[in-house]
Motif scaffolding. Structure first.
Motif, mmCIF file in Angstrom:
data_model
loop_
_atom_site.group_PDB
_atom_site.id
_atom_site.type_symbol
_atom_site.label_atom_id
_atom_site.label_comp_id
_atom_site.label_asym_id
_atom_site.label_seq_id
_atom_site.Cartn_x
_atom_site.Cartn_y
_atom_site.Cartn_z
ATOM 1 N N GLU A 192 12.791 -0.403 -8.978
ATOM 2 C CA GLU A 192 12.300 -1.257 -7.907
ATOM 3 C C GLU A 192 10.907 -0.804 -7.516
ATOM 4 N N GLY A 193 9.932 -1.679 -7.664
ATOM 5 C CA GLY A 193 8.545 -1.333 -7.378
ATOM 6 C C GLY A 193 8.229 -1.355 -5.897
ATOM 7 N N GLY A 194 6.974 -1.021 -5.590
ATOM 8 C CA GLY A 194 6.514 -0.966 -4.214
ATOM 9 C C GLY A 194 5.646 -2.154 -3.846
ATOM 10 N N ALA A 195 4.852 -1.974 -2.795
ATOM 11 C CA ALA A 195 4.040 -3.074 -2.277
ATOM 12 C C ALA A 195 2.822 -3.353 -3.150
ATOM 13 N N ALA A 196 2.368 -2.345 -3.900
ATOM 14 C CA ALA A 196 1.184 -2.516 -4.745
ATOM 15 C C ALA A 196 1.562 -3.064 -6.116
#
Length: 400
Positions: A192-196
């Motif tokens: 699961e990636g982040g905001a960027a």
């Protein structure tokens, strides 16, 4: 707890948070350790390779340099086989840390129970190794099943909280505050990636990849890979690019615009887009249409795709269709072999059968060398039917 991680209040290198851990040595223990007896050395390449991968995963995201060395008491981290009395414990890490001239000196030992780990998957062992190394570099347990540092390991890849914790302790491997990329393993990964925006690579295995915010490039690699989104499918625009990648853009900008390659399924809460038209989903669509001479309904199609994803064969699906009332209504209950074959030609291939073909398939049924389910599957996956169905599914199709 901070941003999805818990600290253990020590680190390699300078004690100041966010500074490099420097070079950290590790070895496969060949002698008794400070904390553990180490019943045997980890000499099997199978396990050694996964431990190397686990160290590399942390090094990829944090400013710490792991170096494998010949075993000695001077190794910063030692790993070995050692029986663990607690039934639910597959692995364990113990350390001691003390300050010398303002720098923590850390002795860390990791043991794996050889009997228990022999009965788990390679993916689970990789996750265990990453978890225990996470302890060794200064991270504690956190009650979140999506993270590698959860007390029970469910995944085999670092998630956002794991990466944030390692970078809080040591800084980023690339000098930024947020992860800009992630490399998976040859196993089934969940990330699961982040905001960027990130470059996310699944490599092998059946992966479930979620970019979250930012403009992400998501490459599933080999296997049956899912790109996961949290909003309704109706809130996204999907377009194929000239390179063959699929652009997925959130209409309100929440998830940015992602570019997907080597992704077999794009999953939204309400619908899933199947792109593996030459794989399981394509087989399910073709046999469904072949059986009932109509486009599959999304709910029924979704049921059979999930069954095939779980291991049901094309023949078993075909047999289920042949036994259904709708199939009997179309092909006739107790119809002759000749009538059945003739209707297969018309319903599946959209044409009358040639004499030689009608004779060939009829003889197979009469001699019981093939049953109706196997014949339906054969017609469904014939080059002629695959070419006929291709225009309807070449851009993927929806199911739920």
């Amino acid at each position: 707890m901070e941003n999805g991680y818990v600290l253990r209040d020590f680190k390699f290198g300078s004690p100041e948070w966010g500074t490099s851990g420097g070079q950290v040595t590790w070895s496969f223990a060949s002698t008794v350790g400070v904390f553990f007896a180490f019943d045997a050395i980890i000499s099997q390449p199978y396990y050694q390779n996964m431990i190397v991968q686990a160290f590399q995963a942390w090094e990829n995201v944090a400013d710490i340099d792991f170096v494998q060395v010949a075993d000695s008491a001077a190794s910063d981290i030692r790993l070995g086989w050692d029986e663990i009395d607690v039934p639910a414990h597959f692995a364990q890490q113990v350390h001691t840390a003390y300050t010398v001239n303002g720098t923590f000196e850390i002795t860390s030992e990791i043991r794996f129970d050889p009997v228990k780990t022999a009965n788990i998957t390679a993916e689970t062992f990789l996750g265990l190794a990453m978890h225990e190394i996470g302890h060794a570099i200064g991270l504690d347990h956190i009650d979140d099943q999506s993270l590698i540092m959860n007390p029970i390991v469910y995944i085999s890849a670092l998630s956002v909280g794991d990466i944030a914790g390692a970078q809080f302790i040591y800084g980023s491997a690339n000098g930024t505050d947020t992860p800009v990329g992630w490399d998976g393993s040859s196993w089934d990964d969940s990330y699961e990636g982040g905001a960027a925006g990130e470059a996310i690579k699944g490599h092998g295995g059946d992966d479930r990849l979620r970019g979250n915010g930012g403009n992400d490039n998501i490459d599933g690699g080999d296997g049956l890979d899912f790109a996961i989104y949290v909003d309704s499918a109706f809130n996204y625009d999907l377009h194929y690019q000239g390179s063959g990648t699929l652009s997925v853009a959130h209409r309100m900008g929440q998830d940015g615009t992602d570019l997907l390659s080597n992704i077999e399924r794009v999953a939204f809460p309400d619908f899933t887009l199947a792109l593996d038209i030459d794989g399981i989903a394509g087989q399910a669509y073709r046999v469904y249409q072949a059986a009932f001479d109509r486009a599959p309904d999304p709910a029924g199609l979704g049921f059979w795709i999930r069954e095939m994803d779980a291991g049901l064969s094309l023949y078993e699906v075909s047999r289920g269709f042949v036994a259904s009332q709708e199939f009997g209504d179309i092909y006739g209950y107790g119809a002759s072999n000749a009538s059945f074959v003739a209707k297969l030609y018309n319903n599946v291939l959209g044409r009358d059968g040639e004499s030689a073909g009608l004779q060939f398939w009829g003889d197979l049924l009469s001699s019981e060398k093939m049953d109706k389910a196997a014949m339906l599957a054969s017609f469904s996956e014939s080059p002629e039917n695959m070419a006929g169905v291709a225009p309807a599914i070449q851009s993927g199709f929806w199911y739920f």
